[in-house]
Write an enzyme that holds these catalytic residues in place. Structure first.
Site, PDB file in Angstrom:
ATOM      1  N   GLY A   1       0.772  -1.312   0.584  1.00 47.23           N
ATOM      2  CA  GLY A   1       0.337  -0.454   0.049  1.00 47.23           C
ATOM      3  C   GLY A   1       1.050   0.994  -0.301  1.00 47.23           C
ATOM      4  O   GLY A   1       1.865   1.395  -0.398  1.00 47.23           O
ATOM      5  N   ASN A   2      -0.234   2.631   0.323  1.00 47.28           N
ATOM      6  CA  ASN A   2       1.047   3.601  -0.033  1.00 47.28           C
ATOM      7  C   ASN A   2       0.396   4.323   1.455  1.00 47.28           C
ATOM      8  O   ASN A   2      -0.627   4.173   1.639  1.00 47.28           O
ATOM      9  CB  ASN A   2       1.137   4.769  -0.928  1.00 47.28           C
ATOM     10  CG  ASN A   2      -0.477   4.638  -1.623  1.00 47.28           C
ATOM     11  OD1 ASN A   2      -1.485   5.034  -0.955  1.00 47.28           O
ATOM     12  ND2 ASN A   2      -1.145   3.980  -2.532  1.00 47.28           N
ATOM     13  N   ARG A   3       1.293   5.926   1.897  1.00 49.52           N
ATOM     14  CA  ARG A   3       0.109   6.577   2.278  1.00 49.52           C
ATOM     15  C   ARG A   3      -0.873   7.441   2.561  1.00 49.52           C
ATOM     16  O   ARG A   3      -1.004   8.458   3.488  1.00 49.52           O
ATOM     17  CB  ARG A   3       1.532   7.229   3.170  1.00 49.52           C
ATOM     18  CG  ARG A   3       2.609   6.559   3.903  1.00 49.52           C
ATOM     19  CD  ARG A   3       4.219   7.251   4.003  1.00 49.52           C
ATOM     20  NE  ARG A   3       4.949   6.733   4.416  1.00 49.52           N
ATOM     21  CZ  ARG A   3       5.820   6.715   5.832  1.00 49.52           C
ATOM     22  NH1 ARG A   3       5.383   6.712   6.476  1.00 49.52           N
ATOM     23  NH2 ARG A   3       6.451   6.268   5.356  1.00 49.52           N
ATOM     24  N   SER A   4      -1.238   7.219   1.219  1.00 55.12           N
ATOM     25  CA  SER A   4      -2.168   8.191   1.055  1.00 55.12           C
ATOM     26  C   SER A   4      -3.317   8.277   2.149  1.00 55.12           C
ATOM     27  O   SER A   4      -3.983   7.430   2.061  1.00 55.12           O
ATOM     28  CB  SER A   4      -3.084   8.353  -0.243  1.00 55.12           C
ATOM     29  OG  SER A   4      -3.846   8.685  -0.579  1.00 55.12           O
TER      30      SER A   4
END
Length: 411
Positions: free
Chosen positions: A208-211
């Site tokens: 995933g990512n930090r958004s």
């Protein structure tokens, strides 16, 4: 929206932390101004951590910026929760001996007070008169809830629930915002993606990512305020749904692509804003059971995860419309910069490669943009040499700037 959240010195001050959370999660820029007494209930580090902004009670702090006047002048809303009997008495009589009361005197925006005190204090003739005076001056003073108070006491004087306070405060601002907000998207169908996709490795892990989705939600909320019909494709976002938006929830990049394509293929989408952080890669295979560590003596090996490319949703949107100019496509470029160039260099290359009509570029990192309430972005358009830079600003202000550009292009 720029909000000043005043907190006065009552036991209900701890509930203001949830009021703050609700406001920031809705995309508003909140400055907390507690009284000295309030800090005896909830300390400044709590307010600073939750708001991401410095906290002060003194008019003598940050003197060069004339903070005791500037806060009230620049605010779109001043909300005090809890508002004690003492705070309301000082406000009613125009006293200004700390940062909160000077802010109340300087404010020319909607002011909302959420009282909390014992029943005897709420019903005392002095408090009744002070509330009447404040209401006559246009201040919104909420009626307290009735219920359990400090100790064993019950009765009217309990702080209303945080959700009710926020709803009432936003309702007080709504007529002002509606008057100031252009209806330049009326009749348009806007499609916005927000959040970050997650690509599963096994039943418990994902890439995933930090958004956080805050910017995309702010973009969707602003479009709705300007009269658009908004479809919000939301990827793993834990925020309240903006008013006037229809939400389609997705998890992975392929699910996001499917939702975007289905909405565009329906034929009535005028603008697509791809604010979501879409994963470039996903695991080639999905493990149906949790991937285990090896436990043999001296065996510290780790599995090798093979990745495959996800489809380029943004480029696919541009390609699918052929030579047409509709829908208008806005892309986002979250860049860190690398050995090949800085953020703007990489953004310009992405604009040329994707072929979108507007690109919103920002610098990201562990402590930049993702999850924050403010950011700085650069708006790039084909054939325009110099970008339009917005910020540092709240994500709501950035959303307004994006739609100002898009609405002008559409007209």
């Amino acid at each position: 929206m720029r909000v000043v959240l005043g907190v006065s010195g009552g036991i209900a001050a701890y509930k203001a932390a949830l009021v703050l959370r609700l406001l920031t999660e809705a995309g508003h820029q909140v400055t907390v101004v507690p009284t000295a007494a309030a800090l005896r209930f909830v300390g400044a580090p709590t307010w600073e951590a939750l708001s991401g902004r410095a906290v002060s009670t003194e008019v003598w702090d940050d003197v060069p910026s004339v903070n005791h006047v500037r806060l009230g002048q620049e605010a779109d809303l001043v909300l005090v929760a809890p508002a004690t009997a003492d705070l309301m008495a000082r406000a009613a009589h125009g006293l200004a001996d700390d940062l909160l009361t000077t802010t109340l005197l300087a404010a020319r925006c909607p002011v909302v007070l959420a009282p909390a005190m014992h029943t005897e204090m709420w019903t005392h003739p002095a408090t009744v008169a002070n509330v009447a005076t404040l209401r006559e001056r246009g201040v919104t003073v909420l009626d307290p809830a009735s219920g359990r108070l400090t100790g064993k006491d019950t009765g009217p004087g309990r702080l209303p629930d945080p959700e009710e306070i926020v709803a009432a405060a936003l309702a007080a601002v709504a007529p002002v915002e509606e008057a100031a907000t252009p209806a330049d998207l009326a009749g348009r169908h806007v499609l916005v993606s927000a959040g970050g996709t997650r690509e599963p490795l096994d039943p418990v892990r994902f890439l995933g990512n930090r958004s956080s989705g805050k910017q995309g939600y702010a973009v969707a909320a602003e479009a709705a305020r300007r009269g658009a019909r908004v479809t919000l494709v939301s990827a793993n976002v834990e925020l309240a749904t903006p008013a006037g938006c229809d939400v389609v929830r997705v998890g992975t990049a392929l699910e996001l692509q499917e939702a975007i394509v289905a909405a565009v293929d329906a034929g009535d989408v005028d603008v697509v804003v791809m604010a979501a952080a879409v994963a470039d890669f996903r695991p080639a295979t999905y493990a149906g059971a949790k991937i285990k560590k090896t436990h043999g003596d001296g065996d510290d090996s780790a599995p090798t995860i093979e990745l495959v490319r996800n489809p380029d949703v943004l480029a696919g949107l541009v390609a699918a419309r052929g030579g047409a100019t509709s829908p208008f496509v806005v892309g986002f470029a979250a860049e860190t910069g690398d050995a090949t160039g800085g953020v703007l260099d990489l953004a310009r290359a992405k604009l040329a490669r994707k072929g979108c009509d507007l690109l919103v570029a920002n610098e990201v990192g562990a402590d930049k943009t993702f999850g924050q309430d403010t950011s700085t972005v650069h708006l790039l358009a084909p054939g325009v040499d110099e970008p339009v830079t917005v910020g540092p600003a709240s994500k709501a202000d950035i959303a307004r700037a994006i739609w100002d550009v898009v609405a002008a292009r559409l007209s």
